[in-house]
Scaffold this motif. Sequence first.
Motif, PDB file in Angstrom:
ATOM      1  N   ALA A  10     -28.374  -7.793  67.747  1.00 41.82           N
ATOM      2  CA  ALA A  10     -28.732  -9.193  67.959  1.00 41.82           C
ATOM      3  C   ALA A  10     -27.816  -9.899  68.941  1.00 41.82           C
ATOM      4  O   ALA A  10     -28.133 -11.019  69.372  1.00 41.82           O
ATOM      5  N   LEU A  19     -28.602 -13.285  71.015  1.00 34.77           N
ATOM      6  CA  LEU A  19     -27.842 -14.501  70.711  1.00 34.77           C
ATOM      7  C   LEU A  19     -27.171 -15.066  71.961  1.00 34.77           C
ATOM      8  O   LEU A  19     -27.086 -16.290  72.132  1.00 34.77           O
ATOM      9  N   TYR A  25     -35.948 -14.073  71.669  1.00 29.86           N
ATOM     10  CA  TYR A  25     -34.588 -13.565  71.490  1.00 29.86           C
ATOM     11  C   TYR A  25     -34.038 -13.833  70.094  1.00 29.86           C
ATOM     12  O   TYR A  25     -32.931 -13.387  69.785  1.00 29.86           O
ATOM     13  N   PHE A  26     -34.776 -14.559  69.249  1.00 32.74           N
ATOM     14  CA  PHE A  26     -34.301 -14.794  67.887  1.00 32.74           C
ATOM     15  C   PHE A  26     -34.322 -13.489  67.103  1.00 32.74           C
ATOM     16  O   PHE A  26     -35.255 -12.687  67.236  1.00 32.74           O
TER      17      PHE A  26
END
Length: 557
Positions: free
Chosen positions: A268, A272, A333-334
Amino acid sequence: MSRRKAATLLAGLWMSLIVCLTMLSAVPTAFAQTSHPAATPDAPAADLRYMDRPITTFRASLTGATPQQRAERSYAALDALPESMLRLPTQAVQGSLGQNRGIVFRRGDRILFALLEGDVDEADNRPFEVIAGETQMRLDAALAARQAQLHWPNIIRGILLALLATAVLAILVWTAGRLQSRLQTRLQYAIEAHLLRRTSKTFDWTGSAFHLVRQIVQLLFLFFVAALIYVYLIYVLERFPVSEPMGERLSDFLWNLLNTFALGIVNAIPGLIAIAVIFLLTRALHNLINNVFAAIQQRHLNVPGLHPDTADASRRIVAIVVWALALTFAYPYFPGAQSDVFKGLSVLLGLMVSLGSAGIVNQLMSGIVVTYSRAFQAGDMVQIGDTSGVVVSVDTLSVKLTNVRQEEVTIPNAVVVGAIVHNFSSRDGKAPALVVTSVTIGYDTPWRQVQAMLCLAAARTQSIAQSPQPFVLQRSLSDFYIEYDLHVAPVNPAQRLLMLSELHSQIVDVFNEFGVQIMSPHFEEQPKAPVIIPPDGWTPSPARPASDSGKTKTTEG
């Protein structure tokens, strides 16, 4: 001595040969029940576990016994092994009957179970000998665990280590409880020093802050204690051979969980970073938009198509559009945005908003129309439909007014858009809207006298501005009377109703003073006596005499 050794060796060889012949004769008997020992669809597979350790899986039937029955018999054979045979090595004897092959595992002279080619999973492409070798290794490990479990020093050592681990756990939990109180005190002091001193003037955060700190510390304490108990269980279970597999499973679960979290965090990180970049760029653009529209609102910047009165609303709309676009760009992109659960939740929320916000969207769009029409602003005296009052606020969904009774009236924007709006306040330096009141006087009274009396009444009214000067219009020549309209400018448009009340009182006094009767709204026949009140009858009890200022203005008039 050499002859005795040779005799002993020969006797041992004979015994081994007899045992092997016995086992080989038993294998064809084991295979004699069927010529195709394949797994049948009616007989489900059965796992053979011993000492909580997997050994093999039976899928084929043998001598009429289902895989489940084979597993139960094999478990009984393993459990019936005496301690003396646990020290012996496991032997694997191969046998075949026609095209069927299998391996029998034994310890000493006891047959434990047979592994057939039909027991191999169809998806497993490894050779049968490799699978049999792994089965023998797992069998040796299970029997070694049973042998270690029967060794009392191992049990005593495990109990002692478990007691020591229990004492360490109790000490750590007690220490964590003491640290919980200290940590709670430190956090409360930090919040009081850095947060409460800054916000205590606007709102008392004491109770909420202390409650939040207490909840956070308790959650941290419970999480720490749960982690200690979990590690304690792993350590204690691994100290005993019979429960060692359970401890290993708990340990594997913990490491897999930590590995999943770690990999999720690592995967992630790029997303982030992209979200942070998008957020920072959007925030910088938002600050630029705020500065531009603030300059327009303060009339420091002139942009065609943008009025200072609508600059704030335009700023909010542009900001919403910018942040909506930023959220659209950042959405992929979450973490977890590509999962089916996240997508399904997004669709559900969108559907709920679409079905439940029809009225809200209508009010929002009506609010935009109200704002950009610039019909009124906060502080204006307006009449919207049948409601009059001072505008308190123009919100996104409604307009709030305060009437003469000090009631706060909320009018939805959709109602405002569909109603006729009268604004009585001055805008852009212009004079305020005039207030009109009407009287009807008979034809027997000179119209010049009526106009003069109405202007005199306006001059005596303190809440009426004398610039622009009041004037009278004869609006209608009816059958029995003339209708006169008096136009005046209020000093304070917000006090419009109070001004009208004062003006009407002055009109009645002036007409009584000069002996002119008011027969409004109309009359058809002159009365026998004039319908007037002489000045000496203006203040009967409990009324009070008029003020000196009023008499002075009368004299001047």
